[in-house]
Write a protein that holds these residues in place. Structure first.
Motif, mmCIF file in Angstrom:
data_model
loop_
_atom_site.group_PDB
_atom_site.id
_atom_site.type_symbol
_atom_site.label_atom_id
_atom_site.label_comp_id
_atom_site.label_asym_id
_atom_site.label_seq_id
_atom_site.Cartn_x
_atom_site.Cartn_y
_atom_site.Cartn_z
ATOM 1 N N ARG A 140 -4.210 -10.255 15.611
ATOM 2 C CA ARG A 140 -4.334 -9.900 14.736
ATOM 3 C C ARG A 140 -5.858 -10.531 13.615
ATOM 4 N N GLY A 141 -5.477 -8.656 12.782
ATOM 5 C CA GLY A 141 -7.349 -8.856 12.395
ATOM 6 C C GLY A 141 -7.863 -7.955 12.484
ATOM 7 N N SER A 142 -9.406 -7.019 11.674
ATOM 8 C CA SER A 142 -9.162 -6.144 11.686
ATOM 9 C C SER A 142 -10.155 -5.246 12.685
ATOM 10 N N LEU A 178 -5.414 1.051 17.622
ATOM 11 C CA LEU A 178 -5.565 0.545 16.156
ATOM 12 C C LEU A 178 -5.265 0.475 15.142
ATOM 13 N N GLY A 179 -4.920 -0.525 14.907
ATOM 14 C CA GLY A 179 -3.535 -0.455 12.754
ATOM 15 C C GLY A 179 -2.602 0.171 14.157
ATOM 16 N N VAL A 180 -1.690 -1.065 14.108
ATOM 17 C CA VAL A 180 -0.364 -0.703 15.866
ATOM 18 C C VAL A 180 0.168 -0.757 14.646
ATOM 19 N N GLY A 181 0.672 -1.304 13.516
ATOM 20 C CA GLY A 181 1.975 -1.226 12.527
ATOM 21 C C GLY A 181 2.931 -1.361 13.073
ATOM 22 N N THR A 182 4.032 -1.116 13.298
ATOM 23 C CA THR A 182 5.538 -1.350 14.046
ATOM 24 C C THR A 182 5.555 -0.710 15.326
ATOM 25 N N ALA A 188 -4.698 5.670 17.375
ATOM 26 C CA ALA A 188 -4.854 5.438 16.330
ATOM 27 C C ALA A 188 -3.708 5.977 15.299
ATOM 28 N N SER A 189 -2.938 6.013 14.492
ATOM 29 C CA SER A 189 -1.706 7.084 13.951
ATOM 30 C C SER A 189 -2.363 6.096 12.306
ATOM 31 N N PHE A 190 -2.560 7.401 11.743
ATOM 32 C CA PHE A 190 -2.512 6.545 9.874
ATOM 33 C C PHE A 190 -2.975 5.540 10.236
ATOM 34 N N ALA A 191 -4.709 5.365 10.861
ATOM 35 C CA ALA A 191 -5.296 3.945 10.557
ATOM 36 C C ALA A 191 -7.106 4.062 10.558
ATOM 37 N N HIS A 226 1.326 -1.290 0.429
ATOM 38 C CA HIS A 226 0.282 0.455 -0.033
ATOM 39 C C HIS A 226 0.763 1.581 0.072
ATOM 40 N N LEU A 227 1.930 1.360 0.912
ATOM 41 C CA LEU A 227 2.866 2.752 1.295
ATOM 42 C C LEU A 227 3.963 2.499 -0.293
ATOM 43 N N GLY A 228 4.099 1.471 -0.633
ATOM 44 C CA GLY A 228 5.381 1.384 -1.573
ATOM 45 C C GLY A 228 6.573 1.219 -0.692
ATOM 46 N N ASN A 270 6.313 15.667 9.747
ATOM 47 C CA ASN A 270 6.598 15.932 11.203
ATOM 48 C C ASN A 270 4.961 14.298 11.697
ATOM 49 N N TYR A 271 5.934 13.171 11.525
ATOM 50 C CA TYR A 271 5.342 12.528 11.759
ATOM 51 C C TYR A 271 5.451 11.940 13.094
ATOM 52 N N ALA A 272 6.968 12.541 13.483
ATOM 53 C CA ALA A 272 7.187 12.541 14.656
ATOM 54 C C ALA A 272 6.367 12.996 15.646
ATOM 55 N N ASP A 321 -4.165 -5.303 14.316
ATOM 56 C CA ASP A 321 -3.545 -5.049 13.179
ATOM 57 C C ASP A 321 -3.672 -6.051 11.734
ATOM 58 N N ALA A 322 -4.462 -5.884 10.830
ATOM 59 C CA ALA A 322 -4.139 -6.795 10.308
ATOM 60 C C ALA A 322 -2.995 -7.295 8.844
ATOM 61 N N ASP A 323 -2.483 -6.673 9.126
ATOM 62 C CA ASP A 323 -1.201 -7.259 8.755
ATOM 63 C C ASP A 323 0.087 -8.801 9.337
ATOM 64 N N ALA A 324 -0.448 -9.492 9.130
ATOM 65 C CA ALA A 324 0.943 -10.044 9.761
ATOM 66 C C ALA A 324 1.939 -9.888 10.189
ATOM 67 N N ASP A 333 12.086 -1.004 6.184
ATOM 68 C CA ASP A 333 12.136 0.094 5.759
ATOM 69 C C ASP A 333 11.619 1.129 6.493
ATOM 70 N N TYR A 334 10.419 0.372 7.476
ATOM 71 C CA TYR A 334 8.956 1.693 7.505
ATOM 72 C C TYR A 334 9.479 2.500 8.317
ATOM 73 N N ASP A 335 10.087 2.008 9.152
ATOM 74 C CA ASP A 335 10.084 3.471 10.475
ATOM 75 C C ASP A 335 11.191 4.292 10.290
HETATM 76 C C1 LIG Z 1 -0.174 3.614 7.591
HETATM 77 S S1 LIG Z 1 -0.467 1.975 8.951
HETATM 78 C C2 LIG Z 1 -0.456 3.007 9.957
HETATM 79 C C3 LIG Z 1 0.680 2.128 10.695
HETATM 80 C C4 LIG Z 1 1.208 3.104 12.512
HETATM 81 N N1 LIG Z 1 -0.095 3.266 13.269
HETATM 82 C C5 LIG Z 1 2.126 3.814 11.919
HETATM 83 O O1 LIG Z 1 1.679 5.317 12.522
HETATM 84 O O2 LIG Z 1 2.733 4.373 11.667
HETATM 85 C C6 LIG Z 1 -2.042 2.091 8.738
HETATM 86 C C7 LIG Z 1 -2.154 -0.224 9.181
HETATM 87 O O3 LIG Z 1 -3.084 0.289 9.559
HETATM 88 C C8 LIG Z 1 -3.754 -1.450 9.108
HETATM 89 N N2 LIG Z 1 -4.835 -1.418 9.109
HETATM 90 C C9 LIG Z 1 -5.994 -0.398 7.800
HETATM 91 N N3 LIG Z 1 -6.808 -1.218 8.067
HETATM 92 C C10 LIG Z 1 -7.203 -1.972 9.208
HETATM 93 C C11 LIG Z 1 -7.879 -2.546 9.457
HETATM 94 N N4 LIG Z 1 -9.416 -2.325 8.978
HETATM 95 N N5 LIG Z 1 -7.711 -3.549 10.847
HETATM 96 C C12 LIG Z 1 -7.165 -3.956 11.240
HETATM 97 N N6 LIG Z 1 -5.444 -2.971 10.688
HETATM 98 C C13 LIG Z 1 -5.768 -2.129 9.700
HETATM 99 C C14 LIG Z 1 -2.531 -1.533 8.599
HETATM 100 O O4 LIG Z 1 -2.356 -2.963 8.557
HETATM 101 C C15 LIG Z 1 -1.491 -1.071 8.861
HETATM 102 O O5 LIG Z 1 -0.577 -1.415 9.661
#
Ligand SMILES: C[S@@+](CC[C@H](N)C(=O)[O-])C[C@H]1O[C@@H](n2cnc3c(N)ncnc32)[C@H](O)[C@@H]1O
Length: 236
Positions: A91-93, A46-50, A107-110, A6-8, A24-26, A70-73, A13-15
């Motif tokens: 792991r789940g939505s 919600l959408g914990v990412g790293t 939640a951040s950017f989720a 999704h992010l390309g 201004n992410y930090a 997070d949905a992404d294992a 390298d995510y962080d």
């Molecule tokens: C852009 S990333 C942000 C990650 C982290 N919170 C951050 O600030 O860096 C969005 C995250 O939300 C997760 N995500 C998006 N939709 C979701 C859903 N419906 N349920 C669970 N995770 C979800 C993605 O898998 C991804 O890890």
């Protein structure tokens, strides 16, 4: 779709890369974590990412534990490494996974991944029900202005940020790809949506299109008092 595609970017390298993508992410994450009560015990991300926001929340609330959804294992493996025994990763939505009772839901950017306002409303109602007394929902995300000219200037500021690390073609390709997936709700509309779900909202950080919102459930008695105050203003 996985976070990396999704992010390309490459997940390892995510962080580093996310800072080149989000201006201004930090600072946004610091502002969100600063709203967490030091005595908080359970924080849901919600959408914990790293785990970048969770880690900051845990630094502030020294006795807290995080439940990260997070949905992404693959990304959850990075979060597990970062949060160690203070993190429980699911792991789940977050649109379906049951939410535990919590002092804060963050939640951040989720939440821009939630496609419709109805789905967002259902999520906010579930969050409200999960929050303990004094709890709050904190979200950092892209919420542009509703005014078209201002929103356009905000978009240009975002492109300027992207161009500091990426070619013009790559910057344009990022925005095109995200526009197909992401829903950036204007800040006014998002605040109205939260209020309609029974929250009071403070904007604790704002720059260009990005904002951190802190939403607190309005109690029944506060609603009654507010209603009575409005009624007496009408009568006077
Ligand atoms: C852009 S990333 C942000 C990650 C982290 N919170 C951050 O600030 O860096 C969005 C995250 O939300 C997760 N995500 C998006 N939709 C979701 C859903 N419906 N349920 C669970 N995770 C979800 C993605 O898998 C991804 O890890």
């Amino acid at each position: 779709m996985s976070v990396a595609s999704h992010l390309g970017i490459r997940l390892a390298d995510y962080d580093r890369q996310i800072r080149t993508l989000i201006p201004n992410y930090a600072d946004l994450l610091e502002a969100a974590a600063a709203t967490i009560h030091p005595g908080a015990r359970t924080i849901v991300d919600l959408g914990v990412g790293t785990g970048a926001l969770s880690a900051r929340c845990l630094d502030r609330a020294r006795r807290a534990r995080v439940v990260g959804i997070d949905a992404d294992a693959d990304i959850l493996r990075l979060a597990a490494r970062r949060l160690g025994p203070r993190g429980t990763l699911v792991r789940g939505s977050f649109l379906r996974t049951p939410l535990p009772r919590a002092d804060a839901v963050v939640a951040s950017f989720a939440l821009h991944h939630v496609r419709t306002r109805d789905a967002k409303r259902r999520l906010y109602s579930r969050v409200r029900a999960a929050l303990r007394r004094g709890g709050r929902l904190v979200s950092a995300d892209c919420h542009p202005a509703r005014d078209a000219a201002i929103a356009d200037a905000q978009r240009r500021a975002w492109i300027t940020h992207l161009r500091a690390s990426h070619s013009a073609a790559r910057a344009a390709a990022f925005l095109r790809a995200w526009a197909r997936e992401d829903v950036y709700v204007p800040l006014d509309d998002e605040v109205a949506l939260l209020k309609s779900c029974g929250f009071r909202v403070e904007i604790v950080w704002r720059k260009d299109a990005f904002a951190v919102m802190c939403a607190t459930p309005v109690t029944r008695s506060a609603r009654r008092t507010g209603g009575a105050r409005r009624q007496s203003r009408r009568e006077n």
